[in-house]
Scaffold this motif. Structure first.
Motif, PDB file in Angstrom:
ATOM      1  N   LYS A 137      -6.930  25.154  19.221  1.00 55.41           N
ATOM      2  CA  LYS A 137      -7.914  24.431  19.990  1.00 55.41           C
ATOM      3  C   LYS A 137      -8.163  22.906  19.883  1.00 55.41           C
ATOM      4  CE  LYS A 137     -10.867  28.718  20.597  1.00 55.41           C
ATOM      5  NZ  LYS A 137     -12.224  29.305  20.384  1.00 55.41           N
ATOM      6  N   HIS A 138      -7.885  22.393  18.764  1.00 49.80           N
ATOM      7  CA  HIS A 138      -7.992  20.923  18.406  1.00 49.80           C
ATOM      8  C   HIS A 138      -7.048  20.492  17.494  1.00 49.80           C
ATOM      9  CE1 HIS A 138      -9.547  17.334  17.447  1.00 49.80           C
ATOM     10  NE2 HIS A 138      -9.839  17.556  16.345  1.00 49.80           N
ATOM     11  N   ALA A 139      -6.455  18.948  17.667  1.00 53.76           N
ATOM     12  CA  ALA A 139      -5.577  18.419  16.618  1.00 53.76           C
ATOM     13  C   ALA A 139      -6.044  17.021  16.811  1.00 53.76           C
ATOM     14  CB  ALA A 139      -4.186  18.685  16.854  1.00 53.76           C
ATOM     15  N   ASP A 140      -5.829  16.486  15.538  1.00 53.56           N
ATOM     16  CA  ASP A 140      -5.984  15.015  15.666  1.00 53.56           C
ATOM     17  C   ASP A 140      -4.549  14.453  15.950  1.00 53.56           C
ATOM     18  OD1 ASP A 140      -8.911  14.563  15.069  1.00 53.56           O
ATOM     19  OD2 ASP A 140      -8.202  15.348  12.972  1.00 53.56           O
ATOM     20  N   VAL A 141      -3.715  14.896  15.168  1.00 59.73           N
ATOM     21  CA  VAL A 141      -2.301  14.369  15.273  1.00 59.73           C
ATOM     22  C   VAL A 141      -1.364  15.991  15.718  1.00 59.73           C
ATOM     23  CG1 VAL A 141      -0.318  13.673  14.320  1.00 59.73           C
ATOM     24  CG2 VAL A 141      -2.635  12.873  13.915  1.00 59.73           C
ATOM     25  N   LEU A 142      -0.580  15.945  16.525  1.00 60.74           N
ATOM     26  CA  LEU A 142       0.424  16.817  17.106  1.00 60.74           C
ATOM     27  C   LEU A 142       1.876  16.339  16.656  1.00 60.74           C
ATOM     28  CD1 LEU A 142       0.963  19.733  18.220  1.00 60.74           C
ATOM     29  CD2 LEU A 142       0.591  18.572  20.515  1.00 60.74           C
ATOM     30  N   LEU A 143       2.517  17.403  15.927  1.00 59.87           N
ATOM     31  CA  LEU A 143       3.912  17.241  15.813  1.00 59.87           C
ATOM     32  C   LEU A 143       4.673  18.181  16.532  1.00 59.87           C
ATOM     33  CD1 LEU A 143       3.884  17.190  11.684  1.00 59.87           C
ATOM     34  CD2 LEU A 143       3.799  15.372  13.522  1.00 59.87           C
ATOM     35  N   LEU A 144       5.597  17.424  17.497  1.00 61.73           N
ATOM     36  CA  LEU A 144       6.671  18.372  18.137  1.00 61.73           C
ATOM     37  C   LEU A 144       8.083  17.782  18.153  1.00 61.73           C
ATOM     38  CD1 LEU A 144       4.566  17.921  21.808  1.00 61.73           C
ATOM     39  CD2 LEU A 144       4.719  19.812  20.315  1.00 61.73           C
ATOM     40  N   HIS A 145       8.999  18.567  18.399  1.00 61.42           N
ATOM     41  CA  HIS A 145      10.307  18.062  18.119  1.00 61.42           C
ATOM     42  C   HIS A 145      10.754  17.384  19.590  1.00 61.42           C
ATOM     43  CE1 HIS A 145      14.178  17.172  16.572  1.00 61.42           C
ATOM     44  NE2 HIS A 145      14.902  17.978  17.277  1.00 61.42           N
TER      45      HIS A 145
ATOM     46  N   GLN B 252       0.900  -1.320  -0.122  1.00 58.58           N
ATOM     47  CA  GLN B 252       0.046   0.073   0.040  1.00 58.58           C
ATOM     48  C   GLN B 252       0.825   1.006   0.117  1.00 58.58           C
ATOM     49  OE1 GLN B 252      -2.694   0.021   3.274  1.00 58.58           O
ATOM     50  NE2 GLN B 252      -3.850   1.847   2.789  1.00 58.58           N
ATOM     51  N   GLN B 253       0.649   2.319  -0.746  1.00 54.49           N
ATOM     52  CA  GLN B 253       1.282   3.705  -0.741  1.00 54.49           C
ATOM     53  C   GLN B 253       0.762   4.438   0.352  1.00 54.49           C
ATOM     54  OE1 GLN B 253       3.937   4.413  -2.661  1.00 54.49           O
ATOM     55  NE2 GLN B 253       3.810   2.256  -3.529  1.00 54.49           N
ATOM     56  N   PHE B 254       1.613   5.326   0.759  1.00 55.33           N
ATOM     57  CA  PHE B 254       1.394   6.581   1.741  1.00 55.33           C
ATOM     58  C   PHE B 254       0.402   7.678   1.124  1.00 55.33           C
ATOM     59  CE2 PHE B 254       5.421   4.786   3.465  1.00 55.33           C
ATOM     60  CZ  PHE B 254       5.000   3.979   4.466  1.00 55.33           C
ATOM     61  N   ASP B 255      -0.562   7.835   1.937  1.00 60.38           N
ATOM     62  CA  ASP B 255      -1.131   8.897   1.556  1.00 60.38           C
ATOM     63  C   ASP B 255      -0.291  10.428   1.702  1.00 60.38           C
ATOM     64  OD1 ASP B 255      -3.870   8.252   0.459  1.00 60.38           O
ATOM     65  OD2 ASP B 255      -3.925   7.348   2.632  1.00 60.38           O
ATOM     66  N   PHE B 256       0.499  10.374   2.838  1.00 61.29           N
ATOM     67  CA  PHE B 256       1.210  11.324   3.238  1.00 61.29           C
ATOM     68  C   PHE B 256       2.372  10.652   4.335  1.00 61.29           C
ATOM     69  CE2 PHE B 256      -2.558  11.785   5.661  1.00 61.29           C
ATOM     70  CZ  PHE B 256      -1.871  12.049   7.060  1.00 61.29           C
ATOM     71  N   VAL B 257       3.492  11.743   4.585  1.00 64.14           N
ATOM     72  CA  VAL B 257       4.654  11.192   5.386  1.00 64.14           C
ATOM     73  C   VAL B 257       4.593  12.502   6.556  1.00 64.14           C
ATOM     74  CG1 VAL B 257       6.905  10.855   5.896  1.00 64.14           C
ATOM     75  CG2 VAL B 257       5.783   9.845   3.795  1.00 64.14           C
ATOM     76  N   LEU B 258       4.513  12.064   7.865  1.00 65.38           N
ATOM     77  CA  LEU B 258       4.685  13.120   8.767  1.00 65.38           C
ATOM     78  C   LEU B 258       6.313  13.200   9.305  1.00 65.38           C
ATOM     79  CD1 LEU B 258       1.386  13.304  10.554  1.00 65.38           C
ATOM     80  CD2 LEU B 258       2.001  14.692   8.700  1.00 65.38           C
ATOM     81  N   GLN B 259       7.056  14.159   9.470  1.00 64.90           N
ATOM     82  CA  GLN B 259       8.402  14.318  10.177  1.00 64.90           C
ATOM     83  C   GLN B 259       8.433  15.333  11.257  1.00 64.90           C
ATOM     84  OE1 GLN B 259      11.228  16.321   9.958  1.00 64.90           O
ATOM     85  NE2 GLN B 259      12.518  14.745  10.817  1.00 64.90           N
ATOM     86  N   VAL B 260       9.195  14.855  12.364  1.00 66.43           N
ATOM     87  CA  VAL B 260       8.969  15.589  13.416  1.00 66.43           C
ATOM     88  C   VAL B 260      10.326  16.537  13.653  1.00 66.43           C
ATOM     89  CG1 VAL B 260       7.965  13.823  14.643  1.00 66.43           C
ATOM     90  CG2 VAL B 260      10.273  13.734  14.726  1.00 66.43           C
TER      91      VAL B 260
END
Length: 277
Positions: A172-180, A36-44
Motif C-alpha cells: 500500500k505505501h512506500a517511501d522508496v521503491l526498488l525495481l530492476h 559523511q558515512q552512509f547509513d545504508f546502500v540500496l541496490q537495484v
C-alpha cells in the motif's frame, strides 16, 4: 547540505554484475567527498552474489557474461561491506541460491536480499522492493520450484509474476521503491532520441513495463530506483493525487559515476546530492 536531527544519508547503486570491489571503492570515494558515512546502500538488481560455480550455474546469462565476481571474498568475510547493503534480484542472479529464501535474508554481514517482494524500515524510510523483470508469457504463470533447476530454463526464475505484483500492491505505501526494470511512461518525448533503436528499447515509449508503473502509481513513493538498461536517466511521474515520484535509473558500476546516486533525508524531505567523478 541540509542538516537535521533526523538526517539520513544513503546511496543507490545500479547493476553491479559481481563487481563488489568496484562498487565499494566508488562509495568510499563518495564518503570522502561528502565527509559523511552512509547509513545504508540500496541496490537495484543484477548484484550477482555468486559464492561458487554451483551458484553461477543457476544464473541466466550467455557464457561470456558468466563470471564469479568478487562476492566470494565477502561471503567468506575476507572482505566486508562497510555499510549495510540492501538489494533486489534482477535478471542475472543466482536464483538457485536466492530462492532458498524467497522472503529475503542476510547473505553475509551487511548484505541483505529483500526477497521476491520485500519491505524494510530503514531509519524511518519504508523501502519496498520487487525482484525480477517482466515477461508477458510468464506473468500469469507460477514460478518453477527449485527442484526443477536443470530441467527448465534458468530464465524461468528471472521474472516477477502476478502473485508477486499482488503481494507488492498489498503493501500500500512506500517511501522508496526498488525495481530492476523501469516503469513505463517515465521518458519524456524530448529525450526520445536516446532510446531509439536499442536492443531493449526500440522506441522510447516501449521502455519499461506497465505493471511496474502500476506499482509506482499504487504505492506513490517519493523515489523509484531502477537499473537493467545500463543507462542513467532521471524523470518525474505525476499522480492524480497531486503527489510526485522521482524516478532515478542507474547504469552499471562498470560505467562509473552514472551508476550511483546519493540522497539525504531530513525530516520529511528527500534531497538528491550529486558528484560526477
Amino acid at each position: 547540505m541540509p542538516t537535521s536531527a533526523t538526517q539520513v544519508f544513503f546511496a543507490a547503486v545500479g547493476d553491479v554484475h559481481g563487481h563488489m570491489n568496484r562498487m565499494v571503492n566508488h562509495l568510499r570515494h563518495a564518503t570522502d567527498v561528502f565527509h559523511q558515512q552512509f547509513d545504508f546502500v540500496l541496490q537495484v538488481g543484477d548484484f550477482e552474489p555468486h559464492r561458487d560455480e554451483a551458484d553461477l550455474a543457476t544464473m541466466a546469462a550467455p557464457a561470456k557474461y558468466r563470471h564469479l565476481g568478487d562476492f566470494d571474498a565477502y561471503h567468506r568475510l575476507r572482505r566486508g561491506f562497510p555499510w549495510p547493503v540492501y538489494f533486489i534480484g534482477g535478471n542475472h542472479e543466482p536464483y538457485g541460491y536466492l530462492d532458498t529464501h524467497p522472503e529475503g535474508f542476510e547473505l553475509t554481514r551487511h548484505c541483505h536480499y529483500l526477497g521476491r517482494v520485500g519491505v524494510m524500515d530503514l531509519h524511518g524510510l519504508r523501502v519496498v522492493g520487487l525482484s525480477g523483470v517482466y515477461s508477458e508469457e510468464h506473468f500469469t504463470k507460477q514460478r518453477p520450484p527449485l527442484s526443477a533447476l536443470g530441467s527448465v530454463s534458468n530464465k524461468d526464475f528471472t521474472y516477477f509474476n502476478e502473485r508477486d505484483l499482488e503481494q507488492a500492491l498489498e503493501l500500500k505505501h512506500a517511501d522508496v521503491l526498488l525495481l530492476h526494470d523501469w516503469p513505463s511512461g517515465v521518458i519524456t518525448p524530448e529525450d526520445a532520441a536516446r532510446f531509439e533503436g536499442q536492443r531493449r528499447s526500440p522506441s522510447y515509449d516501449a521502455v519499461g513495463n506497465d505493471y511496474a508503473r502500476l506499482l509506482v502509481d499504487a504505492l506513490q513513493p517519493k523515489l523509484v530506483l531502477c537499473g537493467h538498461l545500463h543507462q542513467h536517466y532521471a524523470g518525474t511521474l505525476q499522480h492524480p493525487s497531486g503527489k510526485k515520484t522521482e524516478v532515478r535509473c542507474l547504469s552499471s558500476v562498470e560505467e562509473g559515476w552514472s551508476a550511483f546516486a546519493y540522497y539525504e533525508l531530513a525530516g520529511e524531505s528527500l534531497y538528491t546530492l550529486g558528484i560526477t567523478d
